[in-house]
Design an enzyme around this catalytic site. Sequence first.
Site, PDB file in Angstrom:
ATOM      1  CE  LYS A  52      -3.819  -2.365   2.326  1.00 23.60           C
ATOM      2  NZ  LYS A  52      -4.430  -2.746   3.623  1.00 23.60           N
ATOM      3  CD  GLN A  96      -3.229  -4.389   6.760  1.00 24.32           C
ATOM      4  OE1 GLN A  96      -3.140  -3.391   6.051  1.00 24.32           O
ATOM      5  NE2 GLN A  96      -3.788  -5.513   6.327  1.00 24.32           N
ATOM      6  CG  ASP A 119     -10.035  -0.391   5.310  1.00 20.32           C
ATOM      7  OD1 ASP A 119      -9.879  -0.588   4.089  1.00 20.32           O
ATOM      8  OD2 ASP A 119      -9.267  -0.828   6.171  1.00 20.32           O
TER       9      ASP A 119
END
Lengths: 287, 287
Positions: A52, A96, A119
């Site tokens: 990422k 994460q 997200d």
Amino acid sequence: MTTILDGKALAAKTDENTKIEIQDLADRGIIPGLVVILVGHDEASQLYVRNKDKRARKMGIHSVVRNLPETITEEELIQIIHSYNADPTINAILVQLPLPAHINEFHVTTAIAPQKDADGFHPVNLGKLIVNRTEQTPIACTPAGIMKFFKAYHISLDGKKAVVVGRSTIVGKPMAALLVNANATVTIAHSHTKKLSELTQEADILVVAVGVAHFIKAVDVKNGAVVIDVGMDRDAQHKLVGDVDFDEVKNKAAYITPVPRGVGPMTISMLMAQTVSLTKWSSEQNG
Amino acid sequence: MTTILDGKALAAKTDENTKIEIQDLADRGIIPGLVVILVGHDEASQLYVRNKDKRARKMGIHSVVRNLPETITEEELIQIIHSYNADPTINAILVQLPLPAHINEFHVTTAIAPQKDADGFHPVNLGKLIVNRTEQTPIACTPAGIMKFFKAYHISLDGKKAVVVGRSTIVGKPMAALLVNANATVTIAHSHTKKLSELTQEADILVVAVGVAHFIKAVDVKNGAVVIDVGMDRDAQHKLVGDVDFDEVKNKAAYITPVPRGVGPMTISMLMAQTVSLTKWSSEQNG
């Protein structure tokens, strides 16, 4: 004839569009900022975070990776999230997953400001998705990327039978909502589902997110189905494979995503696109 | 043998429990306050609001009915909602739907403070339901009442095939979420669904919320199914009937809700119970 859905190519195309938007923002003196918070040192997570970060930097996004020790408390983690909520150089925050067992994932997800929720896991963003009011609302990157496949390959969803196997907040639940919003008839299956194969055999659209290597075989799939494989599993030889037995199923499906080079690259592309969207939305509200 | 699910009896029992909680609050000097806002003069809505008001008063809830003219603007309505958000005598706010066409339902729903959201329609509350984190979270009253039927009649949901016909924010979507959380395999069907009868014939649990009189016939139902009828429709003789053809289906189903005296009374009971819960939660946070 089976069409292999090319995640790498679609991701590259998506990134091209995102880069144009980044350039537009740069012309206005705005640099999108993304922080990825990684707690502990899970190997797979470290790899995802590195990927990422690399992609973000390459595209001109201000990318911050914040590594935190496994021993951090929930309160400390939430304090750090709050500091990024208040940081004007950061437009998108991603924690994460998975987190160590002593940290409550829901508390962490809800600590992220909804307008910086890279997200789309914050309940208010998920709720907006459920009621199909998604203007200026981030959506979970994996299902959002899957919707891009349907669009890019002109796969119609209206009135189709869709089966989503797996009910996670990350994939299954937002995927089901997106498919309902697109007028598919959607079934959510999971570990308690009985006679799963009978169900999946009826699916025009089959999305599999269970985390078990080669869980879905040719016998489980309808002829001419669209098969989307969210799995990132290791087989006995430690090779990266999906939840779908690609070699078997590819002869039966009309469309299928491979692993690797399927859903994975699109997820990262959607994170980049969403970071830019969050930046644009916040600049519109401030300016 | 078919069991008729007795909504009136279950509502009475539910109300008894709610009254005990109201007494407990009264002992601490707290009176739960509910405001129901009604815009315009739709006849059915007026009846529903009157019933809610009557039940609330009877139970010792401070009940306010706020009638507003059809011509009120969205901004004015939202201002009024904000005043109730700030009013310490009001713990629960309900805006009776539908609203006139010039008012955006989503804007109104999101204006209600989530901690006073009597209907559970605010996206953050819906999102919490989706991720199954419903502590201190209001849930849409109709599906919450339906879950009480399952519990009261010991109807197991785990691993069962559930089909929800209708995808409204009020019933279909929260109902599907509750069933997924209870480990059912859930299909959401709607106006774009093809071969609906084939789907409903496979349902162990069938919830119908489409608003069409006698939409579901015996042929559409599996032998021994649990059939929940959310409809409040008028037949050709203007008689109140459900979405399910009760007389036909009752011989095939194992459990069925009648209309009236089925889901309807439980919806009002859940509104009362939720008003009390919101009051308790807010007193816990303040005290």
